[in-house]
Motif scaffolding. Structure first.
Motif, PDB file in Angstrom:
ATOM      1  N   THR A   1      -3.938  44.331 -34.338  1.00  0.00           N
ATOM      2  CA  THR A   1      -4.456  43.915 -35.648  1.00  0.00           C
ATOM      3  C   THR A   1      -3.551  42.866 -36.286  1.00  0.00           C
TER       4      THR A   1
ATOM      5  N   CYS B   1      -4.019  39.489 -34.420  1.00  0.00           N
ATOM      6  CA  CYS B   1      -5.332  38.911 -34.720  1.00  0.00           C
ATOM      7  C   CYS B   1      -5.355  38.317 -36.130  1.00  0.00           C
ATOM      8  N   ALA B   2      -4.687  38.985 -37.080  1.00  0.00           N
ATOM      9  CA  ALA B   2      -4.615  38.457 -38.445  1.00  0.00           C
ATOM     10  C   ALA B   2      -3.856  37.135 -38.471  1.00  0.00           C
TER      11      ALA B   2
ATOM     12  N   ARG C   1      -6.167  34.500 -37.050  1.00  0.00           N
ATOM     13  CA  ARG C   1      -7.188  34.153 -38.050  1.00  0.00           C
ATOM     14  C   ARG C   1      -6.616  33.194 -39.091  1.00  0.00           C
TER      15      ARG C   1
ATOM     16  N   GLY D   1      -8.977  30.422 -38.433  1.00  0.00           N
ATOM     17  CA  GLY D   1     -10.108  30.743 -39.284  1.00  0.00           C
ATOM     18  C   GLY D   1     -11.187  31.578 -38.629  1.00  0.00           C
TER      19      GLY D   1
ATOM     20  N   ASP E   1     -12.983  35.095 -37.459  1.00  0.00           N
ATOM     21  CA  ASP E   1     -12.984  36.497 -37.869  1.00  0.00           C
ATOM     22  C   ASP E   1     -13.829  37.369 -36.924  1.00  0.00           C
ATOM     23  N   ARG E   2     -14.232  36.800 -35.773  1.00  0.00           N
ATOM     24  CA  ARG E   2     -14.943  37.577 -34.764  1.00  0.00           C
ATOM     25  C   ARG E   2     -13.986  37.891 -33.621  1.00  0.00           C
TER      26      ARG E   2
ATOM     27  N   LEU F   1      -9.121  46.771 -37.013  1.00  0.00           N
ATOM     28  CA  LEU F   1      -9.596  45.403 -37.210  1.00  0.00           C
ATOM     29  C   LEU F   1     -10.701  45.347 -38.270  1.00  0.00           C
TER      30      LEU F   1
ATOM     31  N   GLN G   1      -9.586  45.335 -41.709  1.00  0.00           N
ATOM     32  CA  GLN G   1      -9.006  44.054 -42.146  1.00  0.00           C
ATOM     33  C   GLN G   1     -10.063  42.961 -42.252  1.00  0.00           C
ATOM     34  N   GLY G   2     -11.333  43.346 -42.193  1.00  0.00           N
ATOM     35  CA  GLY G   2     -12.414  42.392 -42.419  1.00  0.00           C
ATOM     36  C   GLY G   2     -12.877  41.631 -41.199  1.00  0.00           C
ATOM     37  N   PHE G   3     -12.449  42.039 -40.011  1.00  0.00           N
ATOM     38  CA  PHE G   3     -12.914  41.380 -38.789  1.00  0.00           C
ATOM     39  C   PHE G   3     -14.273  41.942 -38.363  1.00  0.00           C
ATOM     40  N   HIS G   4     -15.067  41.108 -37.710  1.00  0.00           N
ATOM     41  CA  HIS G   4     -16.293  41.547 -37.041  1.00  0.00           C
ATOM     42  C   HIS G   4     -15.915  41.817 -35.587  1.00  0.00           C
TER      43      HIS G   4
END
Length: 760
Positions: free
Chosen positions: A689, A692-693, A696, A700, A702-703, A724, A727-730
């Motif tokens: 996580t 990945c953040a 992002r 930019g 978020d998938r 994930l 934290q707002g990920f798809h």
């Protein structure tokens, strides 16, 4: 009818050999519709005439009430001039261009099962009972179109009674190509390894042998199983000895869900999967104090369980056994045996008797294996019951053959926006499995009528699949990086285009830099990728030997974390390494002798399993990781070990040296293994996580797609998914193909085809 309208309906999908035309005929009679229905090589065409209300109801019921084995991919309607008439007819098939779709093998439908045990029925206890709603398809078809002469039922001419059913559109056996009865169909025999008949009723005698603890080879739909009574310790132990399978779990077959509940704890979703027409093996949590032999699935919290899917299975199990071990008929690492002479030769020293029949299996198909993740199926092996169903792709590509990698071999044939994955072939480590790859490729190409324009394969130059691709004349070849294929596979089945973050965790994959990858954070899509991050590399101590002996990976991580003095740590398993071996291992680590660098997450799991005392050596792939997961599931700790993420100009590195030091301290202090195992899973999810953040923030995106064999681990996948998502990920996972290398060919196909379409 003065307000009559006529509609031409074109239907594509699995609509042949599944009773679709008689279904349309009966539906038309019900709604008072005139016209006709006809098979084409592309599917089914219907011309239907009636008033607007009846036509609308008829068209709605075509999809809403379709036969159980039918799969409608598309339905298009076109209004045409009325022709009059009141009758509805089934027309003979005609050829036309378009993709051919073959039905997978199905289970026994309720109607046939009722007849099987009805003493008044002429097919009472007939082990090959079937109709258009059930039974074998893919395993017995030899060519298209799907007609009896193009199946392994061709040697069995229909008797008068079966022909009457076969030719009656109101009968559920209308054009059921495998239809037969005791008068005209295949016969069952119980024989020894020399093909000599054993006396008595084959089913009764086979059941008697199983009750006595004997091993019986049973010829099924797609190959042979080796069966023993699952509650008999001695029988299971002897099967392990003869099959040379020390600890890998055996699959179980139970007569019904009530029996399953006596030894496992299935939830509602798992029960639906067990009872679905595909009848896969489903991983079910063990019931405490269950009656099954502990040798069936040692050091494992789950039983791989299935229900009977062939009439013969029902006859063997009903009112006789709580469960049978039903494991693939092979020696370890060999393909499942499916030809009779081959089975007797290969299984002669394993089976005490052979329950066989004279209906040939044309295509071998192993059982599918599934576990449930967040209420959805997660394939560990996609094979019988699901192959050759299509996977729809989000982009259109030219005709491609993709041949997979080395482990869990499958092929993929794709064209346009459709891809067809083959059944499980096996690990491509010997000539027998390579031959099976070639047979499967030729057969599937013939069924689909697909001539590839290019062939895709793994980047690894030494895989047998790569050599197979190189041996195909004329076709251009595309080498696809292993983890890029994993990313694309998960994207394709989820209908994604553009760029995503790919977290790809597995055991081994040949990297662009020539090192062993396996703990990767990629950014990209079908057109390419960049390596945005990875796990810190450590030596793969002894090369392939480290896969068989996880303690070697623990030594590598300890060396990386503590330096050359790590043998001084107070860890019980370290003391088991002999004084003569220690300087040899240390020299290999210091000088990188036969110890190439790897970022493999699978090997990290092995290291932690050995470090925490779970297992230092394995007898099958993934054993240490599976047992570590099982141990972790027994703990609820939320603790996380320390770790670091180190960035450079082009990528980031997840550094677990702090975690390894803390694990070593906990192990030396006697912290419970379950807590250490759970904390490790928590730590890995947190690190994923965090990185990945960071990606992002730069790109930019978020998938996130999760792929690779490590994501067969339900505990880890759930932890990563939830962290994930919080934290707002798809987040996207696999549902249609396995996350392991069994799904890799799909990714290879779409990457190669996408590049060809772009002219690259």
């Amino acid at each position: 009818m003065t307000d009559a309208r006529r509609t031409r309906i074109t239907i594509e999908g699995i609509v042949q050999g599944v009773g679709f035309r008689p279904f349309v005929f009966r539906l038309a009679e019900h709604h008072g519709i005139a016209g006709w229905v006809q098979n084409t090589t592309a599917g089914v065409v219907v011309e239907a005439e009636g008033d607007a209300r009846r036509l609308a109801s008829f068209v709605a019921d075509l999809t809403g009430k379709a036969p159980p084995l039918a799969v409608i991919v598309s339905l298009a309607t076109e209004e045409i001039p009325p022709q009059g008439g009141t009758a509805f007819a089934i027309r003979y098939s005609e050829g036309s261009a378009g993709p051919v779709r073959v039905a997978p093998d199905g289970d026994v439908c309720p109607d046939c099962l009722h007849e099987l045990f009805d003493p008044a029925d002429r097919r009472h206890r007939y082990p090959f009972i079937t109709c258009t709603n059930c039974g074998p398809r893919y395993s017995l078809i030899t060519a298209v179109p799907y007609d009896r002469p193009n199946t392994t039922m061709a040697p069995f001419p229909l008797c008068d009674a079966c022909r009457t059913e076969y030719e009656d559109p109101r009968n559920r056996r209308f054009h059921a190509q495998p239809v037969a009865c005791p008068e005209c169909g295949p016969r069952l025999r119980l024989v020894d390894a020399d093909d000599r008949d054993l006396p008595g009723d084959p089913v009764e005698e086979a059941a008697g042998l199983l009750s006595q603890g004997k091993i019986v080879a049973v010829k099924g739909i797609g190959g042979y199983h080796l069966a023993v009574d699952a509650l008999n310790d001695g029988a299971v132990r002897e099967l392990r000895r003869r099959k040379a399978r020390d600890e890998k779990p055996f699959a179980l077959m139970a007569p019904d869900l009530a029996a399953v509940r006596t030894f496992a704890l299935p939830d509602a979703v798992e029960e639906r999967l067990l009872a679905a027409p595909e009848h896969p093996i489903v991983l079910l949590r063990k019931r405490p104090d269950n009656p099954v032999s502990p040798l069936a699935a040692p050091a494992n919290g789950y039983f791989g369980t299935m229900l009977p899917y062939a009439p013969l299975h029902h006859l063997l199990l009903r009112d006789r056994f709580t469960a049978l071990v039903m494991t693939s008929g092979n020696l370890s690492d060999e393909p499942i045996a499916y030809r009779d002479a081959e089975a007797r030769e290969r299984l002669a020293y394993i089976a005490d008797a052979f329950l066989v029949h004279d209906r040939e299996i044309h295509t071998r198909t192993d059982d599918s294996v599934i576990r449930v993740f967040r209420g959805n199926p997660l394939f560990l092996r996609r094979s019988r019951g699901y192959v050759p169903r299509e996977v729809r792709m989000p982009v259109e590509i030219p005709a491609v053959l993709a041949v997979g990698a080395e482990l869990k071999g499958t092929i993929c044939l794709a064209r346009g926006d459709r891809a067809v994955m083959s059944q499980h072939i096996g690990d491509l480590k010997n000539a027998a499995t390579l031959d099976s790859l070639a047979e499967t490729t030729a057969h599937l190409q013939g069924l689909l009528g697909l001539t590839p324009e290019l062939v895709a394969h793994d980047l690894h130059p030494d895989y047998l699949s790569t050599a197979f691709a190189e041996g195909i004349p004329v076709l251009p070849r595309v080498a696809v990086q292993h983890h890029h294929a994993h990313l694309a596979s998960c994207m394709a089945e989820n209908g994604l285009d553009g760029e995503v973050i790919g977290v790809i965790f597995d055991g081994t994959g040949y990297g662009r830099d020539g090192t062993v990858w396996g703990g990767e954070f990629l950014v990209g899509g079908y057109g390419g990728f960049r390596r945005a991050g990875h796990l810190r590399q450590v030596p793969l101590l002894g090369g392939d030997a480290a896969v068989r002996e996880p303690f070697r990976m623990a030594l590598s991580y300890l060396y990386d974390a503590f330096g050359a003095d790590f043998f001084g740590l107070s860890l019980p398993w370290l003391r088991e390494i002999g004084e003569a071996e220690r300087p040899l291992f240390l020299q290999m680590l210091e000088r990188r002798i036969n110890s190439p660098p790897t970022s493999s997450c699978g090997r990290l799991f092995d290291a932690v399993a050995a470090l925490t005392g779970v297992r230092g050596r394995v007898s099958y792939e993934g054993q240490a990781a599976m047992e570590l997961e099982a141990l972790a599931e027994g703990s609820a700790t939320a603790s996380i070990y320390p770790y670091a993420i180190v960035r450079n100009d082009v990528s980031a590195e997840v550094d677990f040296r702090l975690m390894v030091r803390a694990l070593a301290e906990d192990a030396a202090a006697g912290r419970p293994g379950g807590e250490m195992a759970r904390a490790f899973h928590n730590t890995l999810a947190a690190a994923v996580t965090d990185l990945c953040a960071q990606i992002r923030a730069v790109d930019g995106l978020d998938r996130v797609v999760l792929s690779g064999g490590v994501f067969q681990n339900k505990l880890l996948t759930e932890g990563v998914f939830q962290s994930l998502a919080d934290q707002g990920f798809h987040v996207y996972t696999h549902r249609l193909v396995p996350p392991n290398d069994g799904g890799l060919a799909l990714g290879q196909a779409i990457i190669a085809g996408y590049g060809a379409r772009k002219g690259e």
